[in-house]
Design a protein around this motif. Structure first.
Motif, PDB file in Angstrom:
ATOM      1  N   UNK A 119      -2.474  17.954  15.805  1.00 48.18           N
ATOM      2  CA  UNK A 119      -3.204  17.756  14.537  1.00 48.18           C
ATOM      3  C   UNK A 119      -2.435  16.895  13.532  1.00 48.18           C
ATOM      4  N   UNK A 120      -1.469  16.132  14.017  1.00 48.32           N
ATOM      5  CA  UNK A 120      -0.645  15.299  13.136  1.00 48.32           C
ATOM      6  C   UNK A 120      -0.942  13.808  13.288  1.00 48.32           C
ATOM      7  N   UNK A 121      -1.662  13.449  14.337  1.00 44.26           N
ATOM      8  CA  UNK A 121      -1.909  12.045  14.643  1.00 44.26           C
ATOM      9  C   UNK A 121      -3.413  11.789  14.655  1.00 44.26           C
ATOM     10  N   UNK A 122      -3.837  10.689  14.026  1.00 42.28           N
ATOM     11  CA  UNK A 122      -5.262  10.373  13.931  1.00 42.28           C
ATOM     12  C   UNK A 122      -5.627   9.180  14.809  1.00 42.28           C
ATOM     13  N   UNK A 123      -6.884   9.188  15.240  1.00 44.16           N
ATOM     14  CA  UNK A 123      -7.422   8.099  16.051  1.00 44.16           C
ATOM     15  C   UNK A 123      -8.835   7.763  15.573  1.00 44.16           C
ATOM     16  N   UNK A 124      -9.242   6.509  15.789  1.00 44.50           N
ATOM     17  CA  UNK A 124     -10.592   6.121  15.367  1.00 44.50           C
ATOM     18  C   UNK A 124     -11.616   6.388  16.456  1.00 44.50           C
ATOM     19  N   UNK A 126       0.836  -1.199   0.000  1.00 42.82           N
ATOM     20  CA  UNK A 126       0.000   0.000   0.000  1.00 42.82           C
ATOM     21  C   UNK A 126       0.871   1.250   0.000  1.00 42.82           C
ATOM     22  N   UNK A 127       0.284   2.353  -0.437  1.00 41.41           N
ATOM     23  CA  UNK A 127       0.999   3.622  -0.423  1.00 41.41           C
ATOM     24  C   UNK A 127       1.093   4.145   1.008  1.00 41.41           C
ATOM     25  N   UNK A 128       2.213   4.798   1.325  1.00 40.99           N
ATOM     26  CA  UNK A 128       2.393   5.348   2.665  1.00 40.99           C
ATOM     27  C   UNK A 128       1.351   6.421   2.968  1.00 40.99           C
ATOM     28  N   UNK A 129       0.866   7.103   1.927  1.00 37.86           N
ATOM     29  CA  UNK A 129      -0.154   8.128   2.124  1.00 37.86           C
ATOM     30  C   UNK A 129      -1.460   7.523   2.637  1.00 37.86           C
ATOM     31  N   UNK A 130      -1.754   6.279   2.236  1.00 31.96           N
ATOM     32  CA  UNK A 130      -2.951   5.602   2.741  1.00 31.96           C
ATOM     33  C   UNK A 130      -2.827   5.337   4.239  1.00 31.96           C
ATOM     34  N   UNK A 131      -1.639   4.886   4.665  1.00 31.30           N
ATOM     35  CA  UNK A 131      -1.412   4.548   6.064  1.00 31.30           C
ATOM     36  C   UNK A 131      -1.456   5.780   6.954  1.00 31.30           C
ATOM     37  N   UNK A 132      -1.150   6.954   6.402  1.00 31.02           N
ATOM     38  CA  UNK A 132      -1.171   8.193   7.181  1.00 31.02           C
ATOM     39  C   UNK A 132      -2.574   8.527   7.667  1.00 31.02           C
ATOM     40  N   UNK A 133      -3.592   7.961   7.021  1.00 28.67           N
ATOM     41  CA  UNK A 133      -4.972   8.211   7.407  1.00 28.67           C
ATOM     42  C   UNK A 133      -5.478   7.201   8.437  1.00 28.67           C
ATOM     43  N   UNK A 186      -5.640   4.952  12.079  1.00 32.85           N
ATOM     44  CA  UNK A 186      -5.543   5.207  13.514  1.00 32.85           C
ATOM     45  C   UNK A 186      -4.130   4.911  13.989  1.00 32.85           C
ATOM     46  N   UNK A 187      -3.558   5.828  14.750  1.00 32.23           N
ATOM     47  CA  UNK A 187      -2.185   5.681  15.215  1.00 32.23           C
ATOM     48  C   UNK A 187      -2.034   4.573  16.242  1.00 32.23           C
ATOM     49  N   UNK A 188      -3.143   4.186  16.867  1.00 32.05           N
ATOM     50  CA  UNK A 188      -3.090   3.160  17.910  1.00 32.05           C
ATOM     51  C   UNK A 188      -3.354   1.761  17.363  1.00 32.05           C
ATOM     52  N   UNK A 189      -4.451   1.596  16.633  1.00 31.08           N
ATOM     53  CA  UNK A 189      -4.860   0.244  16.210  1.00 31.08           C
ATOM     54  C   UNK A 189      -4.809   0.041  14.699  1.00 31.08           C
ATOM     55  N   UNK A 190      -4.471   1.089  13.956  1.00 29.46           N
ATOM     56  CA  UNK A 190      -4.312   1.016  12.497  1.00 29.46           C
ATOM     57  C   UNK A 190      -5.628   0.853  11.736  1.00 29.46           C
ATOM     58  N   UNK A 191      -6.759   1.150  12.355  1.00 27.59           N
ATOM     59  CA  UNK A 191      -8.022   1.137  11.625  1.00 27.59           C
ATOM     60  C   UNK A 191      -7.983   2.190  10.521  1.00 27.59           C
ATOM     61  N   UNK A 192      -8.429   1.807   9.334  1.00 28.76           N
ATOM     62  CA  UNK A 192      -8.330   2.698   8.176  1.00 28.76           C
ATOM     63  C   UNK A 192      -9.268   3.891   8.290  1.00 28.76           C
ATOM     64  N   UNK A 193      -8.842   4.996   7.702  1.00 30.30           N
ATOM     65  CA  UNK A 193      -9.652   6.217   7.577  1.00 30.30           C
ATOM     66  C   UNK A 193     -10.160   6.703   8.926  1.00 30.30           C
ATOM     67  N   UNK A 194      -9.242   6.802   9.877  1.00 32.74           N
ATOM     68  CA  UNK A 194      -9.603   7.359  11.187  1.00 32.74           C
ATOM     69  C   UNK A 194      -9.958   8.832  11.031  1.00 32.74           C
TER      70      UNK A 194
END
Length: 287
Positions: free
Chosen positions: A238-243, A213-220, A222-230
C-alpha cells in the motif's frame, strides 16, 4: 486561451519574473507546466507543406496530431513516452522524419531572437528518445516491450532505475547548444551526483521544463511511468501507486524484492497515525 491568442511567455513583470516563474513561485505548478510546454500546432503544420525544391514534405500530415500530443506532454519519464510511441507506432514508422522535425524545431527556438531554451531542451530530448525507441524496435523485431522493460528494471538492492538515469544523462550531454545557460545549470546540478543519489537526471530535467514541484505531489504519481494522480495501489504494501495493471506488472520484478520492507513501513506509519489520533482525542477530553 492567452497562449493561443499569442501571449508572450518571455515577458517579465516589475520584479523580473515571467508568467511561468510567477506561477511556480505561488504554487500554481500546473499553470507553470502548461506555460513552459505550450507550443502552437501551426508550427508543426508548417512542415507538412512542400517548400522550395523539396520533393515531399518534411512531415506527413497524419502525424501532426500524435506528434503534437507528444510535444505537449509534461510527463518526461522515458517509460511513459516510450509507451506512448508504442501506441502510436506511426510516429516510429516515420521516425527519421519525426526526429528531424524535432531537431529543426530545437534549432529554431534556440536561434530565434527570444530564445526558448526550455522548449529547445525538450525538443532535443524527444528527438533523442524517438531515435532510441526506433533503434530498439528494429533490434528487437518491431517491438518496444524489451526497451520499456529495460528502462523499468531496477537495480539490486534498492530498485533504482539506473537505465533511465544513464539515458537521460546521455541525452543532456548531447544537447547541441552546450553554451546555453539552462543546460549548463542542469549539468552543474547533476555533475557531482553519483548515479543512484538524489537529485536524479530526470528530476532535474523535469524541474527545468515543468518547474519545481513539491515531493508530496510526486508521491501520488505512478511508480512506473510517473503519470500524475495514479489511483491504484499495491495491495500488499500500500506504499506504491500505479496508473494501471500494465504498469504494475512491468515493475513487479523489481518491486517484489522491496514489497515486504515497504509493507513494514506502512504498518509503522499507520501505527503512528493511530497514536497521534489517540493523543489528540485525549487532549480534547482534557480541555
Amino acid at each position: 486561451l492567452c497562449l493561443q491568442a499569442g501571449g508572450s511567455t518571455n515577458h517579465t513583470n516589475s520584479v523580473g519574473r515571467n508568467a511561468a516563474q510567477m506561477a511556480g513561485f505561488t504554487g500554481q505548478h500546473d499553470a507553470a507546466s502548461l506555460i513552459n510546454n505550450f507550443f502552437c500546432k501551426e508550427e508543426l503544420e508548417y512542415y507538412t507543406v512542400i517548400r522550395g525544391h523539396e520533393k515531399e514534405a518534411k512531415l506527413p500530415r497524419n502525424l501532426v496530431n500524435p506528434l503534437y500530443t507528444l510535444v505537449l506532454s509534461n510527463n518526461l519519464n522515458p517509460v511513459y513516452l516510450s509507451m506512448y510511441l508504442q501506441e502510436h507506432s506511426e510516429l516510429l514508422d516515420e521516425s527519421y522524419k519525426v526526429a528531424k522535425v524535432l531537431d529543426l524545431l530545437c534549432e529554431k527556438v534556440m536561434k530565434q531572437s527570444q530564445t526558448n531554451e526550455v522548449l529547445g531542451v525538450k525538443f532535443h530530448y524527444l528527438a533523442s528518445l524517438v531515435r532510441q525507441c526506433e533503434k530498439s524496435r528494429q533490434d528487437k523485431g518491431d517491438n518496444l516491450d524489451f526497451f520499456i522493460k529495460f528502462l523499468v528494471k531496477g537495480r539490486d538492492p534498492d530498485g533504482f532505475t539506473e537505465n533511465i538515469e544513464k539515458l537521460v544523462r546521455s541525452v543532456m550531454r548531447d544537447f547541441p547548444y552546450i553554451e546555453n545557460q539552462l543546460i549548463q545549470q542542469m549539468i552543474r546540478n547533476l555533475a557531482p551526483v553519483k548515479i543512484g543519489d538524489a537529485p536524479t537526471a530526470l528530476s532535474i530535467l523535469s524541474s527545468a521544463i515543468n518547474g519545481q514541484r513539491f515531493s508530496s505531489d510526486e508521491a501520488e504519481n505512478c511508480s512506473t511511468c510517473n503519470t500524475a494522480k495514479a489511483e491504484k495501489k499495491c495491495s500488499a504494501c500500500k506504499m506504491v501507486k500505479y496508473c494501471n495493471q500494465r504498469c504494475q506488472k512491468l515493475q513487479w520484478p523489481t518491486h517484489k524484492k522491496l514489497c515486504k520492507e515497504l509493507a513494514g513501513q506502512y504498518k509503522k506509519l499507520e501505527e503512528r497515525k493511530r497514536l497521534d489520533a489517540e493523543a489528540e482525542e485525549a487532549k480534547g477530553k482534557e480541555a
